[in-house]
Design a protein around this motif. Structure first.
Motif, PDB file in Angstrom:
ATOM      1  N   GLY A  55      40.689  37.229  47.310  1.00 14.61           N
ATOM      2  CA  GLY A  55      39.277  36.919  47.489  1.00 14.61           C
ATOM      3  C   GLY A  55      38.955  35.996  48.640  1.00 14.61           C
ATOM      4  O   GLY A  55      37.795  35.645  48.843  1.00 14.61           O
ATOM      5  N   ARG A  72      34.293  38.911  44.413  1.00 16.53           N
ATOM      6  CA  ARG A  72      35.030  39.450  43.276  1.00 16.53           C
ATOM      7  C   ARG A  72      35.214  38.358  42.235  1.00 16.53           C
ATOM      8  O   ARG A  72      35.341  37.182  42.584  1.00 16.53           O
ATOM      9  CB  ARG A  72      36.385  40.001  43.712  1.00 16.53           C
ATOM     10  CG  ARG A  72      37.310  38.992  44.366  1.00 16.53           C
ATOM     11  CD  ARG A  72      38.481  39.688  45.051  1.00 16.53           C
ATOM     12  NE  ARG A  72      39.247  40.490  44.120  1.00 16.53           N
ATOM     13  CZ  ARG A  72      40.082  41.460  44.489  1.00 16.53           C
ATOM     14  NH1 ARG A  72      40.235  41.747  45.770  1.00 16.53           N
ATOM     15  NH2 ARG A  72      40.750  42.134  43.583  1.00 16.53           N
ATOM     16  N   LEU A  79      34.012  43.623  40.883  1.00 17.07           N
ATOM     17  CA  LEU A  79      33.678  43.467  42.294  1.00 17.07           C
ATOM     18  C   LEU A  79      32.169  43.558  42.432  1.00 17.07           C
ATOM     19  O   LEU A  79      31.525  44.334  41.707  1.00 17.07           O
ATOM     20  CB  LEU A  79      34.344  44.587  43.095  1.00 17.07           C
ATOM     21  CG  LEU A  79      34.081  44.652  44.590  1.00 17.07           C
ATOM     22  CD1 LEU A  79      34.851  43.547  45.307  1.00 17.07           C
ATOM     23  CD2 LEU A  79      34.474  46.022  45.126  1.00 17.07           C
ATOM     24  N   CYS A  96      32.797  51.920  45.408  1.00 16.70           N
ATOM     25  CA  CYS A  96      33.824  50.890  45.511  1.00 16.70           C
ATOM     26  C   CYS A  96      35.185  51.577  45.507  1.00 16.70           C
ATOM     27  O   CYS A  96      35.341  52.701  45.016  1.00 16.70           O
ATOM     28  CB  CYS A  96      33.725  49.875  44.383  1.00 16.70           C
ATOM     29  SG  CYS A  96      34.088  50.502  42.743  1.00 16.70           S
TER      30      CYS A  96
END
Length: 124
Positions: A55, A72, A79, A96
């Motif tokens: 992240g 996230r 997410l 995604c």
């Protein structure tokens, strides 16, 4: 195996905001890099942004920099894509994707799992 389920798309006016999310099942997202793509009618799938497994590192296509934010929540296996100052050109199906790697990619073929997509429509 990873199953990805997007939600949070919708219809919004120009200048509005939306926050699609992507829930992961079957594997914790902390083990994968993730990204968002979109596909408008008659166009190829386009990379939007990506976030590293931890992240920390993010990367955006120029057209969404300063307007979109990828994030996230690894404990929640989710997410997010915060989209502000939306324009009609942002209208598309948003997907995604997860990549079995610490780092994301701008190339769709380098992702291993995909969600089904969520429609975002921006009216003028």
């Amino acid at each position: 195996q990873v199953q990805l389920v997007e939600s949070g798309g919708g219809l919004v006016q120009t200048g509005g905001s939306l926050r699609p999310s992507c829930a992961a099942f079957g594997r914790t997202v902390s083990t994968v890099a993730m990204g968002w793509f979109r596909q408008a009618p008659g166009k190829e799938r386009e990379f939007i942004c990506t976030i590293s497994r931890d992240g920390v590192t993010t990367y955006y296509v120029e057209s969404v920099k300063g307007r979109f934010t990828i994030s996230r929540d690894n404990p929640k296996n989710t997410l997010y894509l915060q989209m502000n100052s939306l324009k009609p050109d942002d209208t598309a199906v948003y997907y995604c994707a997860a990549r079995l790697n610490a780092w994301g990619s701008v190339r769709a073929e380098e992702y291993d799992y995909w969600g089904q997509g969520t429609q975002v429509t921006v009216s003028s």
